[in-house]
Scaffold this motif. Structure first.
Motif, PDB file in Angstrom:
ATOM      1  N   LEU A 264      51.228 -28.242 -12.840  1.00 51.71           N
ATOM      2  CA  LEU A 264      51.720 -27.792 -11.535  1.00 51.71           C
ATOM      3  C   LEU A 264      50.584 -27.566 -10.538  1.00 51.71           C
ATOM      4  O   LEU A 264      50.843 -27.420  -9.331  1.00 51.71           O
ATOM      5  N   VAL A 265      49.354 -27.537 -11.005  1.00 53.45           N
ATOM      6  CA  VAL A 265      48.226 -27.303 -10.099  1.00 53.45           C
ATOM      7  C   VAL A 265      48.114 -28.380  -9.018  1.00 53.45           C
ATOM      8  O   VAL A 265      47.906 -28.052  -7.843  1.00 53.45           O
ATOM      9  N   PRO A 266      48.233 -29.681  -9.347  1.00 54.35           N
ATOM     10  CA  PRO A 266      48.192 -30.690  -8.272  1.00 54.35           C
ATOM     11  C   PRO A 266      49.285 -30.479  -7.228  1.00 54.35           C
ATOM     12  O   PRO A 266      49.057 -30.718  -6.045  1.00 54.35           O
ATOM     13  N   ILE A 267      50.456 -30.043  -7.663  1.00 52.46           N
ATOM     14  CA  ILE A 267      51.540 -29.778  -6.712  1.00 52.46           C
ATOM     15  C   ILE A 267      51.141 -28.620  -5.790  1.00 52.46           C
ATOM     16  O   ILE A 267      51.308 -28.693  -4.566  1.00 52.46           O
TER      17      ILE A 267
ATOM     18  N   THR B 246      41.381 -31.454 -11.613  1.00 56.58           N
ATOM     19  CA  THR B 246      41.435 -30.196 -10.869  1.00 56.58           C
ATOM     20  C   THR B 246      40.124 -29.434 -10.985  1.00 56.58           C
ATOM     21  O   THR B 246      39.658 -28.834 -10.009  1.00 56.58           O
TER      22      THR B 246
ATOM     23  N   TYR C  40      54.817 -35.334 -16.729  1.00 54.84           N
ATOM     24  CA  TYR C  40      56.066 -34.580 -16.849  1.00 54.84           C
ATOM     25  C   TYR C  40      57.017 -35.198 -17.878  1.00 54.84           C
ATOM     26  O   TYR C  40      57.644 -34.492 -18.669  1.00 54.84           O
TER      27      TYR C  40
ATOM     28  N   ALA D  42      48.142 -27.657  -5.069  1.00 50.30           N
ATOM     29  CA  ALA D  42      47.036 -28.085  -4.213  1.00 50.30           C
ATOM     30  C   ALA D  42      47.541 -28.942  -3.058  1.00 50.30           C
ATOM     31  O   ALA D  42      47.019 -28.857  -1.936  1.00 50.30           O
ATOM     32  N   LEU D  43      48.548 -29.778  -3.315  1.00 48.38           N
ATOM     33  CA  LEU D  43      49.141 -30.573  -2.232  1.00 48.38           C
ATOM     34  C   LEU D  43      49.809 -29.657  -1.207  1.00 48.38           C
ATOM     35  O   LEU D  43      49.717 -29.892   0.002  1.00 48.38           O
TER      36      LEU D  43
ATOM     37  N   TYR E 190      39.776 -36.385  -7.244  1.00 53.15           N
ATOM     38  CA  TYR E 190      40.864 -35.611  -6.642  1.00 53.15           C
ATOM     39  C   TYR E 190      42.221 -36.288  -6.887  1.00 53.15           C
ATOM     40  O   TYR E 190      43.208 -35.644  -7.233  1.00 53.15           O
TER      41      TYR E 190
ATOM     42  N   ILE F 293      46.749 -35.896  -9.289  1.00 54.94           N
ATOM     43  CA  ILE F 293      48.071 -36.144  -8.717  1.00 54.94           C
ATOM     44  C   ILE F 293      48.762 -37.255  -9.505  1.00 54.94           C
ATOM     45  O   ILE F 293      49.942 -37.157  -9.863  1.00 54.94           O
TER      46      ILE F 293
END
Lengths: 269, 120
Positions: B74-77, A57, A206, B79-80, A195, A199
């Motif tokens: 949660l940042v990638p979520i 990020t 989690y 950003a998506l 990037y 993701i």
């Protein structure tokens, strides 16, 4: 020196390397935590995944704004990496630690060989035509984006499994995938991988977070160091020659591969 | 393999995604950093083998660190979601559908992990 400072310094180095080479830094963080600090492998893997997100990020914020990352391609391949990370994360609960360490040693060896081969073959870039990674799909889209897509998605699934199982971002697979298989220029491949890996790592993180595998007090300084390192790495990525950096990285990764192999074999590491 | 030269130019349309990535990371890292500083200053004993939800529920410096770590994931979520807004605005249907699909996968993995962790 307080252990928190050492952890933060380790994270800083991993973050800089990660941002410059399109990796999440997990390839360094997991062995640093296990070999250097004696952290159990599940905690090291979970902490590493969080750090990979911080690397991703932090670097992606710079790369996306600068127009270096192909977000469309990153999300498309991200579909493969997320599914792979989920399956890899599930497998992690069943695979013995020594086998995970052995797989990690193999991954490190592969990384060192790939990077070393890339160094040997490194020549001046032969610009053919400028390409815009931010162009929408259609006639203006870069040619690499539609090249060997099924193979790329399949490779992304593998990258995701590697990520979920070993706590890395999968960049060691996705950077060569985007660059060599799809034919994107190296800088775009690195930026796009940066990037994507956030993701990917989120999908795997989690499970570790909610299982209690991550030691918050240990993870925090590493994450802080990685975040700072990633920002530094992304800021200087366009300005430094990466040849020496890659050479140093190869030596470090090869050494760590041997140490992890010894750990897997149960020998004193 | 072609070796097309990359062009790099600022892209205003992606500033939303970049801002979400940047500020989300900053907020999460600051929270974790404040929690760590609090822990070091107060000398509180570390809480081990606790899930992120348990740590947040317990409060204290480890709870604040856990909030930061969870926020980072949660940042990638986020950003998506921002990318989906960009694609919707540009009417790029294919990219929008793929983005929503990946977003859904991440949300499912988050919820499943939380439920499994809570039951374990």
């Amino acid at each position: 020196m307080p252990i928190e400072l050492l952890l933060a310094a380790s994270g800083l180095v991993a973050g800089i390397f990660g941002a410059l080479l399109g990796l999440g830094g997990g390839i360094l963080i997991v062995p640093i935590l296990t070999l250097g600090f004696g952290v159990p492998l599940p905690a090291a893997v979970g902490t590493s995944l969080i750090c990979v997100i911080a690397t991703s990020t932090g670097a992606a914020a710079v790369n996306v704004r600068a127009g270096r990352a192909d977000v469309r391609l990153g999300i498309t391949l991200g579909a493969g990496t997320v599914v792979g990370a989920l399956t890899g994360g599930m497998l992690a609960g069943f695979v013995p630690e020594r086998i995970v360490a052995g797989l990690f040693a193999a991954l490190l060896a592969y990384t060192a060989l790939t990077m070393a081969r890339g160094l040997v073959r490194r020549t001046a870039a032969d610009p053919i035509a400028p390409v815009d990674p931010t162009a929408p799909d259609g006639p203006d889209a870069p040619a690499y984006r539609s090249r060997h897509v099924p193979a790329a998605v399949g490779g992304s699934f593998l990258a995701g499994n590697v990520s979920g199982l070993l706590g890395v971002g999968g960049g060691v697979v996705t950077v060569p995938l985007v660059h060599l298989v799809m034919g994107a220029p190296m800088r775009i491949s690195v930026a796009t991988s940066n990037y994507m890996i956030g993701i990917t790592a989120a999908a795997g993180a989690y499970a570790y977070l909610f299982r209690g595998d991550i030691d918050a007090r240990l993870a925090a300084p590493v994450v802080l160091g990685v975040a700072a390192g990633a920002a530094i790495g992304a800021a200087i990525s366009g300005r430094i020659r990466t040849t020496w950096l890659i050479g140093l990285f190869v030596v470090v990764v090869a050494y760590v591969s041997v140490r992890m192999a010894l750990l897997a074999a149960g020998a004193p590491s | 393999m072609s070796d097309e030269r990359a062009t790099a130019r600022p892209v205003s349309g992606w500033s939303l995604v970049a801002s979400v990535l940047r500020w989300g990371t900053i907020v999460a890292v600051v929270a974790a950093g404040l929690g760590l500083a609090w822990a070091l200053a107060g000398g509180a004993s570390p809480q081990t083998d606790r899930s992120v939800l348990e740590l947040i529920g317990d409060g204290g410096p480890d709870g604040l660190i856990a909030i930061g770590l969870l926020a980072l994931t949660l940042v990638p979520i986020a950003a998506l979601a921002a990318a989906a807004v960009v694609f919707a605005g540009a009417m790029e249907r294919r990219s929008l559908l793929i983005t929503l699909g990946v977003l859904l996968l991440l949300l499912v993995s988050l919820v499943a992990a939380a439920l499994l962790g809570a039951s374990g």
